[in-house]
Design an enzyme around this catalytic site. Structure first.
Site, mmCIF file in Angstrom:
data_model
loop_
_atom_site.group_PDB
_atom_site.id
_atom_site.type_symbol
_atom_site.label_atom_id
_atom_site.label_comp_id
_atom_site.label_asym_id
_atom_site.label_seq_id
_atom_site.Cartn_x
_atom_site.Cartn_y
_atom_site.Cartn_z
ATOM 1 N N CYS A 133 0.844 -1.184 0.000
ATOM 2 C CA CYS A 133 0.000 0.000 0.000
ATOM 3 C C CYS A 133 0.889 1.248 0.000
ATOM 4 O O CYS A 133 1.921 1.281 0.667
ATOM 5 C CB CYS A 133 -0.945 0.113 1.185
ATOM 6 N N ARG A 150 3.954 -0.419 -4.768
ATOM 7 C CA ARG A 150 3.648 -0.916 -3.423
ATOM 8 C C ARG A 150 2.305 -1.632 -3.354
ATOM 9 O O ARG A 150 1.985 -2.274 -2.367
ATOM 10 C CB ARG A 150 3.632 0.250 -2.425
ATOM 11 N N TRP A 208 -2.806 -2.699 -1.673
ATOM 12 C CA TRP A 208 -2.480 -4.117 -1.843
ATOM 13 C C TRP A 208 -3.274 -4.817 -0.752
ATOM 14 O O TRP A 208 -2.943 -4.733 0.426
ATOM 15 C CB TRP A 208 -0.978 -4.319 -1.650
ATOM 16 N N ASN A 253 -1.517 2.132 5.731
ATOM 17 C CA ASN A 253 -0.678 1.047 5.232
ATOM 18 C C ASN A 253 -0.240 0.241 6.439
ATOM 19 O O ASN A 253 0.296 0.796 7.390
ATOM 20 C CB ASN A 253 0.546 1.631 4.509
ATOM 21 N N GLY A 254 -0.486 -1.067 6.400
ATOM 22 C CA GLY A 254 -0.104 -1.909 7.529
ATOM 23 C C GLY A 254 -1.237 -2.859 7.864
ATOM 24 O O GLY A 254 -2.155 -3.050 7.064
ATOM 25 N N GLU A 290 17.827 -17.548 -7.486
ATOM 26 C CA GLU A 290 17.456 -16.201 -7.901
ATOM 27 C C GLU A 290 16.899 -16.206 -9.331
ATOM 28 O O GLU A 290 15.899 -15.560 -9.621
ATOM 29 C CB GLU A 290 18.668 -15.253 -7.773
ATOM 30 N N LYS A 334 13.192 -15.007 -10.303
ATOM 31 C CA LYS A 334 13.023 -13.904 -11.260
ATOM 32 C C LYS A 334 12.040 -14.307 -12.345
ATOM 33 O O LYS A 334 11.130 -13.579 -12.686
ATOM 34 C CB LYS A 334 14.384 -13.594 -11.868
ATOM 35 N N GLU A 360 8.300 -14.941 -10.955
ATOM 36 C CA GLU A 360 7.525 -13.809 -10.425
ATOM 37 C C GLU A 360 7.076 -12.851 -11.519
ATOM 38 O O GLU A 360 6.022 -12.250 -11.420
ATOM 39 C CB GLU A 360 8.262 -13.074 -9.310
ATOM 40 N N HIS A 391 16.577 -37.305 -6.888
ATOM 41 C CA HIS A 391 15.893 -37.844 -5.704
ATOM 42 C C HIS A 391 14.393 -37.539 -5.744
ATOM 43 O O HIS A 391 13.753 -37.403 -4.711
ATOM 44 C CB HIS A 391 16.543 -37.307 -4.426
ATOM 45 N N LYS A 410 6.207 -4.330 -3.707
ATOM 46 C CA LYS A 410 7.648 -4.110 -3.599
ATOM 47 C C LYS A 410 8.131 -4.223 -2.153
ATOM 48 O O LYS A 410 9.172 -4.779 -1.878
ATOM 49 C CB LYS A 410 7.974 -2.724 -4.158
HETATM 50 C C1 F6R Z 1 12.020 -10.596 -5.632
HETATM 51 C C2 F6R Z 1 11.973 -9.608 -4.571
HETATM 52 C C3 F6R Z 1 11.633 -10.064 -3.207
HETATM 53 C C4 F6R Z 1 12.426 -9.283 -2.159
HETATM 54 C C5 F6R Z 1 11.933 -9.633 -0.755
HETATM 55 C C6 F6R Z 1 12.712 -8.900 0.307
HETATM 56 O O1 F6R Z 1 12.372 -10.022 -6.852
HETATM 57 O O2 F6R Z 1 12.185 -8.441 -4.788
HETATM 58 O O3 F6R Z 1 11.816 -11.440 -3.052
HETATM 59 O O4 F6R Z 1 13.785 -9.597 -2.299
HETATM 60 O O5 F6R Z 1 10.578 -9.303 -0.658
HETATM 61 O O6 F6R Z 1 12.552 -7.531 0.185
HETATM 62 P P1 F6R Z 1 13.569 -6.528 0.856
HETATM 63 O O7 F6R Z 1 14.887 -6.739 0.198
HETATM 64 O O8 F6R Z 1 13.005 -5.171 0.584
HETATM 65 O O9 F6R Z 1 13.611 -6.874 2.306
#
Ligand code: F6R
Length: 616
Positions: A2, A27, A76, A102-103, A489, A493, A496, A512, A611
């Site tokens: 949010c 967000r 969100w 937000n929260g 990673e 990537k 997502e 396995h 984010k």
């Molecule tokens: C994936 C991504 C998330 C963040 C995770 C932690 O692309 O961005 O997996 O890495 O939500 O977020 P931060 O780094 O802000 O604590």
């Protein structure tokens, strides 16, 4: 999750609010809304389900809404489905109090019940509506001012919140309050702003206050006052933001994600140079600005790296490097597990929290738990002044600049650099890495930005490959050691942003169970940058191939025999194998990006994601 904005000044508020919300859409983006007041008129509240563009259309980009004071929100959903009703702002029963939040309010059901007994009615499923009515309740019951009513509410609610609030009795004012969710205040001579994050107001002001936990603020045009929970005025330090405003714009790229992938050479160089010092004989690692001393490093017997998502993948990479280079045991923990598992922690251990946003709820809780247990904490954080940065004992900032795309790329790369530097500093302090080796490592690190740039020059080849696999149902990433951490990673990537189902496997683990999923044409990406285990992973790739898998191989220049096994091979420039993750991840970021583009996905704002994950 949010995004919040607020504006009070002498310009029309709605276009400013919409502009700010556009910068915060990363967000949350399932609904949005604004509340704007025109002097002593009633406040108008306009909401829309879906992306912010719906709200912009409804209000003619804000120009149809009169008034110079307002608050806005992009959501969100947590409590209550995404809908116009559940969208913020929320109003108290008689519209005396209007707020965006937000929260998460954990005891909202209890508060609702209390207020229902007092005759309040509820029109939404949100936890926010409980807070708005509770403020209204205290405000009227005790006949007190806004600050006291908000303070009483803050004492009563449990959970996390950033709130921007308007009172119908106080037309030219916006009130703000926060606990555990980010909120800043920006100021100019004639206006005041509030926002969840700096980019929302960066084109209006660079003069910013960070609101502390359990603090409140009263904004009027050109002024702000801050209060503690007792309602006493408090002084706060004004920070000047020196980010380049253009850094928060797309700058000609189709998506923020692609722009941020291309910013990696600079981001990596900036982060590296922030911690180097010339000592007469060459460069050495200088962690002075983080606050940690060489004695503390020497005394540390164990590292706990705690993080979420991509940041935890950095932790897994760091584990291989630090254990190898410094012979210190390293445990990597997902913050969401660590905080409740409560593992026994050794007193002279150091807890390293890695976080781009510095606001991730689980990482923050893990940091607080570590502190309660008496351990020192070091945070590797990108967002300056974020909660994790402020609460950690030592802070090692990364210099990625603002990262807007929901999927992290450049922040991940900078976190890797920070971990390499930590490894070298620990190795040196503990007498395991000689000065000569330090210079060699640092020289190698200096070459990474150019090598990343070279990989990016060849991105069309990955784009071509991605277009062939745009319809893939599944993809598997396999590797060993550091390569396995890179696979995690690469897999995240791709899934997502493109919504292709992917999994990362330690190559030796595949047989396995998971290998039963391989059938003719299944895409399997093998990462092989580590010479000691190269042949082993290669054998695992052959096993996959003989079951019909289509192989992409990713290795360092020179390993040309991979082409005999893989159907498509990507070479990255040679580097010290300890630092190979920094190069190997780049083609994988590009692959995820281009598959998502080919599938027509909303790359910068993938469905269901946000984010900054400020809820558990
Ligand atoms: C994936 C991504 C998330 C963040 C995770 C932690 O692309 O961005 O997996 O890495 O939500 O977020 P931060 O780094 O802000 O604590």
């Amino acid at each position: 999750m949010c995004g919040i904005v607020g504006y009070i000044g002498n310009e029309q508020a709605a276009p400013i609010l919409l502009d700010g919300l556009a910068k915060l859409e990363y967000r949350g983006y399932d609904s949005s809304g604004i509340a704007v007041r025109d002097n002593n008129e009633d406040t108008v509240v306009i909401k829309a389900k879906g992306k912010l563009s719906e709200l912009a259309e409804k209000t003619d980009n804000g120009s149809a809404v009169k008034g110079c004071c307002g608050i806005g929100h992009t959501r969100w959903a947590t409590h209550g489905a995404p809908s116009e009703t559940n969208a913020h702002p929320h109003v108290s029963n008689d519209r005396s109090v209007i707020a965006v939040h937000n929260g998460i309010i954990e005891n909202h059901t209890e508060i609702r019940e209390k207020l229902l007994r007092q005759g309040y009615v509820f029109r939404t499923q949100t936890d926010t509506e409980a807070v708005v009515n509770l403020i209204d309740y205290y405000y009227k019951k005790y006949n007190i001012g806004p600050i006291d009513a908000i303070a009483k509410t803050m004492v009563r609610v449990r959970g996390s919140y950033a709130l921007a609030i308007m009172f119908s009795d106080y037309p030219g004012e916006i009130y703000v309050a926060r606990k555990d969710s980010p909120l800043i205040v920006g100021i100019t001579e004639n206006a005041a702003y509030t926002a969840s994050d700096v980019p929302a107001i960066l084109n209006r002001t660079r003069q910013v206050y960070y609101i502390g936990n359990l603090e409140m603020g009263r904004l009027t045009a050109g002024n702000v006052e801050f209060y503690n929970l007792d309602g006493d005025l408090i002084e706060k330090e004004l920070t000047t933001i020196d980010w380049d405003a253009a850094a928060a714009e797309k700058g000609g790229y189709e998506h923020f994600m692609l722009k941020e992938i291309h910013e990696q050479p600079k981001a990596v160089r900036d982060t590296l140079h922030a911690y180097l010092k010339e000592n007469g004989k060459g460069n050495t690692v200088n962690l002075e600005k983080t606050g940690i001393s060489e004695e503390e490093i020497r005394a540390c017997s164990q590292l706990y790296i705690v993080a979420c998502g991509s940041a935890s993948h950095v932790g897994y990479t760091a584990q291989y490097i630090i254990e190898d280079m410094c012979r210190i045991p390293v445990r990597v923990e997902m913050a969401s597990e660590f905080r409740y598992r409560r593992p026994p922690l050794v007193r002279d251990g150091l807890v390293v929290i890695i976080s781009q946003s510095g606001e991730t709820a689980d990482s923050l809780a893990a940091l607080r738990h570590a502190k309660e247990e008496g351990l020192k904490t070091l945070a590797i954080v990108n967002v300056i002044g974020s909660t994790i940065a402020r609460e950690a004992d030592y802070v090692m900032y990364t210099y990625a600049g603002p990262e807007i795309a929901v999927a992290t790329t450049k922040a991940y790369s900078c976190q890797l650099i920070a971990c390499y530097l930590l490894a070298i500093a620990f190795g040196k302090a503990r007498g395991l890495v000689t000065e000569e080796c330090v210079s060699e490592y640092l020289e190698e690190l200096e070459t990474l930005p150019d090598k990343i740039a070279r990989i990016l020059e060849d991105k069309e080849r990955i784009q071509w490959f991605a277009s062939k696999f745009a319809n893939a149902q599944d993809a598997f990433f396999i590797g060993r050691g550091i390569d396995y951490a890179v696979c995690m990673e690469g897999s995240l990537k791709m899934k997502e942003v493109s919504y292709v189902h992917t999994e990362a496997y330690a190559a030796g683990e595949l047989k396995h169970g998971t290998i039963s999923l391989i059938e003719k044409g299944t895409l399997v990406i093998g990462v092989l940058t580590q010479s000691e285990i190269y042949e082993k992973t290669l054998s695992n790739m052959v096993e996959v191939k003989s079951r019909g898998g289509y192989l992409m191989g990713l290795t360092m220049s020179g390993n040309f025999n991979l082409e005999e096994t893989a159907d498509f091979t990507v070479f990255v420039p040679k580097t010290d194998e300890l630092f190979a993750a920094s190069l190997a991840v780049i083609p994988l970021q590009l692959l995820g990006y281009y598959i998502a583009v080919a599938r027509g996905q909303d790359v910068d704002k993938p469905r269901n994601l946000a984010k900054s994950v400020t809820v558990e």
